[in-house]
Write a protein that holds these residues in place. Structure first.
Motif, PDB file in Angstrom:
ATOM      1  N   ALA A   1      25.155 -27.945   9.120  1.00 19.88           N
ATOM      2  CA  ALA A   1      26.501 -27.878   8.527  1.00 19.88           C
ATOM      3  C   ALA A   1      26.622 -26.813   7.439  1.00 19.88           C
ATOM      4  O   ALA A   1      27.662 -26.178   7.291  1.00 19.88           O
ATOM      5  N   HIS A   2      25.576 -26.596   6.661  1.00 20.45           N
ATOM      6  CA  HIS A   2      25.745 -25.816   5.429  1.00 20.45           C
ATOM      7  C   HIS A   2      24.815 -24.611   5.267  1.00 20.45           C
ATOM      8  O   HIS A   2      25.102 -23.724   4.468  1.00 20.45           O
TER       9      HIS A   2
ATOM     10  N   VAL B   1      26.261 -20.983   6.393  1.00 22.90           N
ATOM     11  CA  VAL B   1      27.524 -20.631   5.723  1.00 22.90           C
ATOM     12  C   VAL B   1      27.302 -20.402   4.229  1.00 22.90           C
ATOM     13  O   VAL B   1      27.849 -19.444   3.645  1.00 22.90           O
ATOM     14  N   LEU B   2      26.451 -21.207   3.600  1.00 22.09           N
ATOM     15  CA  LEU B   2      26.198 -20.987   2.165  1.00 22.09           C
ATOM     16  C   LEU B   2      25.396 -19.715   1.939  1.00 22.09           C
ATOM     17  O   LEU B   2      25.687 -18.944   1.010  1.00 22.09           O
TER      18      LEU B   2
ATOM     19  N   ARG C   1      25.339 -17.042   3.788  1.00 22.66           N
ATOM     20  CA  ARG C   1      26.208 -15.880   4.034  1.00 22.66           C
ATOM     21  C   ARG C   1      27.203 -15.695   2.887  1.00 22.66           C
ATOM     22  O   ARG C   1      27.454 -14.566   2.439  1.00 22.66           O
ATOM     23  N   ALA C   2      27.753 -16.802   2.394  1.00 20.66           N
ATOM     24  CA  ALA C   2      28.696 -16.672   1.275  1.00 20.66           C
ATOM     25  C   ALA C   2      27.990 -16.124   0.043  1.00 20.66           C
ATOM     26  O   ALA C   2      28.538 -15.266  -0.667  1.00 20.66           O
ATOM     27  N   ARG C   3      26.783 -16.603  -0.235  1.00 20.80           N
ATOM     28  CA  ARG C   3      26.044 -16.080  -1.400  1.00 20.80           C
ATOM     29  C   ARG C   3      25.838 -14.573  -1.258  1.00 20.80           C
ATOM     30  O   ARG C   3      25.941 -13.824  -2.237  1.00 20.80           O
TER      31      ARG C   3
ATOM     32  N   ILE D   1      27.714 -12.403   0.548  1.00 20.20           N
ATOM     33  CA  ILE D   1      28.993 -11.679   0.476  1.00 20.20           C
ATOM     34  C   ILE D   1      29.487 -11.589  -0.963  1.00 20.20           C
ATOM     35  O   ILE D   1      29.859 -10.524  -1.450  1.00 20.20           O
TER      36      ILE D   1
ATOM     37  N   GLY E   1      27.295  -9.948   4.715  1.00 19.34           N
ATOM     38  CA  GLY E   1      27.345 -11.311   5.233  1.00 19.34           C
ATOM     39  C   GLY E   1      26.857 -11.447   6.663  1.00 19.34           C
ATOM     40  O   GLY E   1      26.937 -12.518   7.258  1.00 19.34           O
TER      41      GLY E   1
END
Lengths: 242, 242
Positions: B151-152, B155-156, B158-160, B162, B194
């Motif tokens: 779940a995380h 995405v986390l 990649r966000a960190r 970006i 990202g």
């Protein structure tokens, strides 16, 4: 979701800039009354009181209640001055003044709503601050570009939802505005676990999602990240929102 | 990536806790010398000077240079006390002391490396602070669970990458540790745009990625988010790292 995107700033500024003084007869005011709904609208081009001096507008997110009354407005605080290869340069600050404050979350029948706009989503401090101030739903009316959209839109919205443990509602402009500007679309709603629970495609559309605040509270209990923060190491995101 | 995960904290604490005083003959020290590489290792269970009083370890991330010498260590500052349905409760603080400081990024031949560990990735303040202090590569040795992983994890990370405009390197433990604990695996490297530029699957594996600091600098120039931050609205992430 309303807004104008034009190429030369002069053209934008010559348009009728509507702010939060919506006429009571506007469909934007009558529709909430007739349908019993709240509306989050943005980004409006608002002429502020400094218009005569600055000749620049504010990029404004307006929240209307089910009586058609404006209950909150937020002026975008991070202006998008970027030059993405393949997407063309954008200098929002040429035509727009940055907002000076964040707005405290607003109680609505769906939950407490925090207001932001588009490029703001690149700054986790803002969403964390809204969540710390009580937000349960973060709203990002947006017009992402055709290059940053596929690369960053979903991943940033999902991360904002996961780390702030809020629902994220991101209405998005779509399609071609003029020769050099197109918006990505893909409006979506993300739940606090990071799942995309509703989404549109590229074109105009409508999507619906259930906001389940019990689920949100359970999640915050199971994964209490706001109790685990370390302000001794990186500060406490400034003064609390009043 | 090294570490022990055991079920009862007593069992964990009875294991030989190795810290940053690695014997020079250890393969972890000889390998960098022989291969001319740097190693990021974690999370080690380190007995600190307070061991006698606390009977708790630190979860430690160690960076070895190409001479096999320890050049930096970071003790995990956010402890994972969570109860994820389907993944079982975890109370890291039962056996572990939280680190008291963040570490300034370390110059390496690949770029300036910021140190973090696993659960730390849920706190954007930490990665932003490391990036502001000069980090170009963020490292998150991890052992994500079987529920939060799918779940995380991606995405986390990649966000960190970006939002901090850094490379993110996340080595991940994988497989079953004991009856009630399994780790998700899927080690990955994400570039500052990202994009996942290298990844392993569930099982043991090796992945390689090119770190291109020119690409990173161009990105920061095109999308200058660190110039657009608004510390007047949400603080400046505390004192700069010395």
């Amino acid at each position: 979701m309303l807004g104008f995107i034009t190429r030369p700033p002069r053209q934008l500024l010559s348009l009728l800039c509507i702010g939060y003084r919506l006429p009571r007869s506007s469909v934007l005011c009558t529709q909430p009354r007739e349908c019993g709904i709240w509306l989050s609208l943005g980004g409006f081009h608002e002429r502020g009181q400094d218009w005569e001096q600055t000749q620049k507008i504010y990029n404004c997110h307006v929240l209307l209640n089910n009586k058609g009354l404006v209950v909150a407005q937020y002026r975008k605080t991070h202006l998008c001055d970027v030059e993405i290869p393949g997407q063309g340069p954008m200098r929002e600050s040429n035509s727009t003044m940055p907002g000076r404050t964040l707005e405290p979350p607003i109680s609505t029948p769906a939950g407490k709503v925090g207001l932001a706009i588009c490029y703001d989503m690149r700054f986790p401090e803002l969403s964390l601050k809204l969540a710390q101030a009580g937000a349960e739903i973060l709203t990002y009316p947006s017009a992402f570009g055709s290059v940053t959209g596929p690369a960053h839109w979903e991943v940033l919205l999902r991360a904002r939802a996961i780390e702030s443990q809020c629902y994220v509602i991101a209405a998005a402009q779509c399609g071609r505005h003029h020769e050099t500007r197109a918006s990505y679309g893909h409006s979506m709603v993300v739940d606090p676990w990071g799942t995309v629970v509703a989404r549109c495609s590229e074109g105009p559309g409508l999507c619906l999602a259930r906001i389940d605040l019990n689920f949100l509270r359970q999640m915050r209990q199971h994964l209490p990240v706001f109790q685990h923060r370390r302000p001794d190491l990186y500060g406490s995101l400034g003064q609390p929102l009043s």
